[in-house]
Design a protein around this motif. Sequence first.
Motif, PDB file in Angstrom:
ATOM      1  N   GLY A  36       0.226 -29.896   2.224  1.00 47.26           N
ATOM      2  CA  GLY A  36      -0.025 -28.727   2.014  1.00 47.26           C
ATOM      3  C   GLY A  36      -0.860 -27.904   3.121  1.00 47.26           C
ATOM      4  N   ALA A  40      -4.241 -24.757  -0.244  1.00 46.96           N
ATOM      5  CA  ALA A  40      -3.023 -25.174  -1.046  1.00 46.96           C
ATOM      6  C   ALA A  40      -3.531 -25.774  -2.442  1.00 46.96           C
ATOM      7  CB  ALA A  40      -2.220 -26.135  -0.482  1.00 46.96           C
ATOM      8  N   HIS A 193      -2.667 -31.603   6.165  1.00 47.22           N
ATOM      9  CA  HIS A 193      -1.850 -30.315   6.177  1.00 47.22           C
ATOM     10  C   HIS A 193      -1.005 -30.600   7.644  1.00 47.22           C
ATOM     11  CE1 HIS A 193      -5.543 -29.826   9.155  1.00 47.22           C
ATOM     12  NE2 HIS A 193      -4.590 -29.084   9.959  1.00 47.22           N
ATOM     13  N   HIS A 208       1.807 -25.891  -2.435  1.00 49.90           N
ATOM     14  CA  HIS A 208       1.657 -24.725  -1.968  1.00 49.90           C
ATOM     15  C   HIS A 208       1.161 -23.862  -2.770  1.00 49.90           C
ATOM     16  CE1 HIS A 208       2.136 -21.453   0.934  1.00 49.90           C
ATOM     17  NE2 HIS A 208       2.879 -21.195   0.200  1.00 49.90           N
ATOM     18  N   GLN A 209      -0.038 -23.129  -2.720  1.00 54.82           N
ATOM     19  CA  GLN A 209      -0.523 -22.184  -3.517  1.00 54.82           C
ATOM     20  C   GLN A 209      -0.485 -22.837  -4.850  1.00 54.82           C
ATOM     21  OE1 GLN A 209       1.999 -18.653  -3.173  1.00 54.82           O
ATOM     22  NE2 GLN A 209       0.972 -18.024  -1.104  1.00 54.82           N
ATOM     23  N   THR A 238       7.392 -23.844   1.750  1.00 55.73           N
ATOM     24  CA  THR A 238       6.278 -22.867   1.616  1.00 55.73           C
ATOM     25  C   THR A 238       6.183 -21.587   2.015  1.00 55.73           C
ATOM     26  OG1 THR A 238       5.372 -23.891   3.485  1.00 55.73           O
ATOM     27  CG2 THR A 238       5.325 -25.082   1.653  1.00 55.73           C
ATOM     28  N   GLU A 240       5.450 -21.248   5.034  1.00 61.84           N
ATOM     29  CA  GLU A 240       4.224 -21.480   6.151  1.00 61.84           C
ATOM     30  C   GLU A 240       4.975 -21.904   7.465  1.00 61.84           C
ATOM     31  OE1 GLU A 240       1.053 -21.458   6.043  1.00 61.84           O
ATOM     32  OE2 GLU A 240       0.868 -20.593   4.042  1.00 61.84           O
ATOM     33  N   GLU A 243       2.336 -24.086  10.416  1.00 59.38           N
ATOM     34  CA  GLU A 243       1.676 -25.448  10.429  1.00 59.38           C
ATOM     35  C   GLU A 243       1.721 -26.062  11.567  1.00 59.38           C
ATOM     36  OE1 GLU A 243       1.163 -29.670   9.941  1.00 59.38           O
ATOM     37  OE2 GLU A 243       2.798 -28.681  11.025  1.00 59.38           O
TER      38      GLU A 243
END
Length: 246
Positions: A36, A40, A193, A208-209, A238, A240, A243
Amino acid sequence: MPALEVSGLSHAYGARRVLHEVSLRVMPGEFTVLLGPNGAGKSTLFALLTRLFDARQGSIRIFGAELRRQPGLALAQLGVVFQQPTLDPDLSLRQNLAYSAALHGLGRAEARARTSEELARVELAHRAEEVVRGLSGGQRRRVEIARALLPRPRLLLLDEPTVGLDAASRAFVLDHVRRLCQEEGLAVLWATHLIDEVDAAARVVVLHQGHVRAAGTVAEILAAGGAGTLREAFARLTGETREAGP
């Protein structure tokens, strides 16, 4: 029996909820990556798993022992390497491990034997009498892993263990921990991550979150994300797109 079983785990800091009914499972011998982005909820989850925070919503079981009701039995099976350095830089490698061994109730002779064994496995036995301050970041991390393994845990938690390490040090730490899973049946939950720390044999939990977005083998994560690579699947699951690599 699962080495670690987390069910419906939630946590909040005041009104801000950071974990939302997180469930995951790690079996003996599995190298499971908790993947994550920063923020996260990985470190909060580790704080709950190690009882630094009290888990009031949900259940944590370590080899069947419920953490809230049987903390001694559960934590006795657990080794931890935290993200922040925890060695005393002014003590020798051997002294750092001896202190930890004493806290776990190991006798002096047994502690000395285990210290020598674990330092040899991380290729630092020749520096046992040197102070930690003289070690590189990667060497210090290897000592922390050796220390975590002194009481012979069956489950090892590592929170972002390669942050700040060079490529060679990252590779050594990863290879050492993966070998422990394969050869000794150690269960591992490895929080990171960094997508490139996931190998084809790993199981993955995408966080995630504060939500588990997907969990399973690499192939199952790819299917959940509808993608051809883990990086693409992670981005889709996610949102995202930044990363980072090493």
